[in-house]
Design a protein around this motif. Structure first.
Motif, PDB file in Angstrom:
ATOM      1  N   THR A  81      -6.535  -7.862  -4.716  1.00 59.45           N
ATOM      2  CA  THR A  81      -5.823  -9.193  -2.940  1.00 59.45           C
ATOM      3  C   THR A  81      -4.574  -9.447  -3.142  1.00 59.45           C
ATOM      4  O   THR A  81      -3.667  -9.740  -2.390  1.00 59.45           O
ATOM      5  CB  THR A  81      -6.878 -10.046  -3.591  1.00 59.45           C
ATOM      6  N   LYS A  82      -3.653  -9.995  -4.419  1.00 57.38           N
ATOM      7  CA  LYS A  82      -2.226 -10.061  -4.880  1.00 57.38           C
ATOM      8  C   LYS A  82      -1.431  -8.969  -4.127  1.00 57.38           C
ATOM      9  O   LYS A  82      -0.475  -9.115  -3.425  1.00 57.38           O
ATOM     10  CB  LYS A  82      -2.454 -10.331  -6.174  1.00 57.38           C
ATOM     11  N   LEU A  83      -1.850  -7.539  -4.234  1.00 56.71           N
ATOM     12  CA  LEU A  83      -1.191  -6.590  -4.157  1.00 56.71           C
ATOM     13  C   LEU A  83      -0.860  -6.928  -2.302  1.00 56.71           C
ATOM     14  O   LEU A  83       0.029  -6.468  -1.547  1.00 56.71           O
ATOM     15  CB  LEU A  83      -1.603  -5.335  -4.499  1.00 56.71           C
ATOM     16  N   ILE A  84      -2.616  -7.080  -1.502  1.00 59.08           N
ATOM     17  CA  ILE A  84      -1.852  -7.798  -0.431  1.00 59.08           C
ATOM     18  C   ILE A  84      -1.434  -8.518   0.053  1.00 59.08           C
ATOM     19  O   ILE A  84      -0.563  -8.845   0.997  1.00 59.08           O
ATOM     20  CB  ILE A  84      -3.464  -7.501   0.162  1.00 59.08           C
ATOM     21  N   GLU A  85      -1.661  -9.466  -0.196  1.00 61.12           N
ATOM     22  CA  GLU A  85      -0.543 -10.381  -0.050  1.00 61.12           C
ATOM     23  C   GLU A  85       0.866 -10.744  -0.500  1.00 61.12           C
ATOM     24  O   GLU A  85       1.813 -11.197   0.555  1.00 61.12           O
ATOM     25  CB  GLU A  85      -1.302 -12.079  -1.043  1.00 61.12           C
ATOM     26  N   ASP A  86       1.120  -9.583  -1.106  1.00 62.53           N
ATOM     27  CA  ASP A  86       3.069  -9.347  -1.618  1.00 62.53           C
ATOM     28  C   ASP A  86       2.981  -8.493  -0.484  1.00 62.53           C
ATOM     29  O   ASP A  86       3.865  -7.887  -0.533  1.00 62.53           O
ATOM     30  CB  ASP A  86       2.324  -9.406  -2.863  1.00 62.53           C
TER      31      ASP A  86
END
Length: 577
Positions: A81-86
């Motif tokens: 999820t964090k990689l998608i947000e970034d």
């Protein structure tokens, strides 16, 4: 996704392998297995899985990525999820009828990963004996990772036909594109027709491409562009950038030799996909050289000496044949000999593959009237003395026919045509030919010019259709399709995987010969630089060089006049005073 078939691209992929079998994962696995207390790194695993899936052209969903991260569901899900947000992971819709998505590395993540890989390559290069990491852009480990892999035959099921109806192609009229047309028509099983392909000879192709790329009424979906024309059409805004659709396309840029892949770039963007390449080399009669006790030439002077020793007009045996016809033909010959003198028609940095990314066409400086230009022109005048009668009319076909009929001891030839020397029944030189790097001016580095075509998409094509068209191009440029062409007598493919395929290597001695030159960084794409003014420069050289070689014009005067006329055309085109 079911084993054996990728629903998105219609491409057979085979069963999913276990994580430990993944090529990239093997980099970390020995550490985790061998070091006491070592723990698997889920971030590393996620990034590797995404990049590996991209390279292998396999789709990956959230549940699979979580499983392969080797972390708990909650930990892996938070990381993803964090990689998608970034902006490091992109969601790719499964299809119009699906609400879920596949996951893929974003362009930003791929860029960072390639930077990381380049640093690893630098350290490996130092380990294997390079003086520093700075040479690694010009050092290739080649296609060794494909070495034991035999590419399967191309299949009609490798491409989905439902989205590719009524595609229209404007292509060069040559045997390669004719073969590609036939393969496409056969596999499409009446979905398309051969009339979907418009094949034109080179001068006519340029004129038609100008019309086709400018006028949506022509309705071409794919236009073949000669490599030196790219700057002209891209600079004019006539070609669609492919950067937005390449990351999701079933095509792997890393499988292309960097110098060839870069021929499709202009101003930092990718506009074309290399479909085939051909290299100009020197062919020599092995039997004649052995009988005369001669060594193969490596320099201009050695070439003239060998040609004189084997020049026997009374037997209709001539020293060397080459492309001397007026116009484009002799202009190309001059530019190639100029490159062998370590010169170029314009002043460009030739040390990096992507020199065009930093090239400013507004500050174009010509280098036609130079010491290197004079050396190339004088060499051409000496060639005439040991050439067959009528060499001033020789285009590539007449040149090759002269050598193939046994009337010349040597010949400059494009590798695409050179395959005929071994394959055609009428060839009198079959199994008697040595394939050699082009000789150079004494003291200069060996370099061989790369030619060929790029498949491009017109700017006016709708964005949603561009992705479908690129998938069709990817199929045509796939290792499977290129291998089929190699085995049918077109011996140079721009992909490492094809050059390393054992069956492709066995099909022609030219395949391994060119692959060795590529690994030694002896191929160039700068001898015919794809600047917007290339066509004018080519036209002027076609007249002035011919006049100096065959009509008695003083060489220095011809070079000076050519450069003056080229500058005049450049000023007229750019509006400069």
């Amino acid at each position: 996704m079911k084993d054996g078939h990728d629903a998105k691209f219609g491409k057979a992929v085979g069963p999913r392998t276990q994580p430990s079998d993944r090529v990239l994962r093997k980099i970390r696995q020995p550490f985790d297995d061998s070091i006491p207390g070592a723990k698997s790194d889920p971030y590393w695993n996620i990034v590797l899985e995404l990049v590996d899936s991209h390279i292998q052209q396999r789709s990956v969903d959230l549940s699979t990525l979580v499983e392969l991260s080797q972390a708990s569901w909650g930990t892996a899900n938070r990381l993803i999820t964090k990689l998608i947000e970034d902006g490091l992971i992109a969601r790719v819709p499964r299809g119009p009828k699906h609400k879920t998505s596949f996951l893929a590395p974003s362009a930003d993540l791929l860029t960072h990963f390639i930077d990381y890989a380049a640093q690893v390559k630098s350290q490996l290069a130092k380990t294997f004996g390079l003086r520093s990491g700075s040479e690694t852009e010009e050092y290739y480990f080649g296609g060794s990772y494909f070495a034991a892999h035999i590419i399967s035959p191309v299949q009609g099921t490798d491409i989905s036909s439902s989205a590719l109806r009524n595609l229209r192609f404007l292509l060069h009229d040559d045997n390669y594109f004719a073969s590609m047309r036939n393969m496409w028509s056969d596999f499409r099983n009446d979905i398309g027709r051969k009339s979907s392909f418009d094949l034109r000879h080179l001068p006519e192709l340029y004129a038609q491409a100008e019309v086709a790329l400018s006028d949506p009424k022509t309705a071409y979906d794919v236009v073949a562009v000669n490599m030196p024309w790219l700057g002209r059409f891209a600079d004019a805004g006539l070609l669609a950038s492919l950067d937005d659709v390449l990351p999701q396309a079933p095509i792997n840029p890393l499988d292309f030799h960097p110098s060839v892949w870069s021929t499709g770039r202009w101003n930092g963007q990718q506009y074309g996909i290399p479909i085939y390449c051909t290299v100009e080399i020197l062919t020599a009669r092995r039997d004649l050289f052995e009988t005369a006790g001669l060594t193969y030439p490596r320099t201009f002077n050695e070439t003239i000496a060998a040609a004189r020793a084997l020049h026997k007009p009374d037997r209709e045996q001539y020293g060397i044949s080459w492309n001397g016809a007026r116009g484009v033909t002799i202009a190309h010959a001059f530019m190639f000999f100029l490159a062998s003198s370590q010169g170029s028609v314009i002043d460009i940095p030739r040390k990096t593959e992507n020199w065009l990314d930093s090239f400013d066409p507004r500050n174009l400086k010509l280098r036609i009237n130079s010491e290197e230009g004079l050396a190339a022109l004088e060499y051409m005048r000496q060639l005439v003395e040991v050439s067959p009668p009528g060499v001033e009319t020789f285009d590539a076909d007449r040149n090759l026919n002269c050598f193939m009929s046994g009337n010349a001891a040597m010949s400059y030839a494009w590798t695409m045509r050179a395959a005929r020397l071994e394959h055609e029944l009428s060839s009198k030189v079959k199994r008697r030919v040595a394939y050699l790097p082009p000789p150079v001016l004494k003291g200069r580095q060996v370099t061989a010019p790369v030619g060929g075509f790029l498949l491009t998409i017109p700017t006016y094509v709708a964005p949603e259709r561009k992705r479908e068209i690129l998938n069709a191009i990817a199929w045509m440029a796939s290792p499977e399709a290129m291998k089929a062409h190699v085995r049918n007598g077109f011996p140079v493919a721009p992909r490492f995987s094809v050059c390393a395929d054992p069956e492709a290597l066995a099909s022609s001695p030219v395949v391994s010969f060119i692959d060795r030159m590529a690994r030694r960084n002896e191929l160039n794409t700068w001898s015919r630089p794809p600047v917007p003014e290339y066509v004018e420069i080519e036209r002027i050289l076609g007249a002035e060089i011919y006049a100096a070689v065959f009509e008695g014009k003083a060489p220095k005067r011809a070079l000076a006049d050519a450069e003056t006329a080229a500058y005049r055309c450049i000023r007229e085109r750019t509006g400069a005073i």
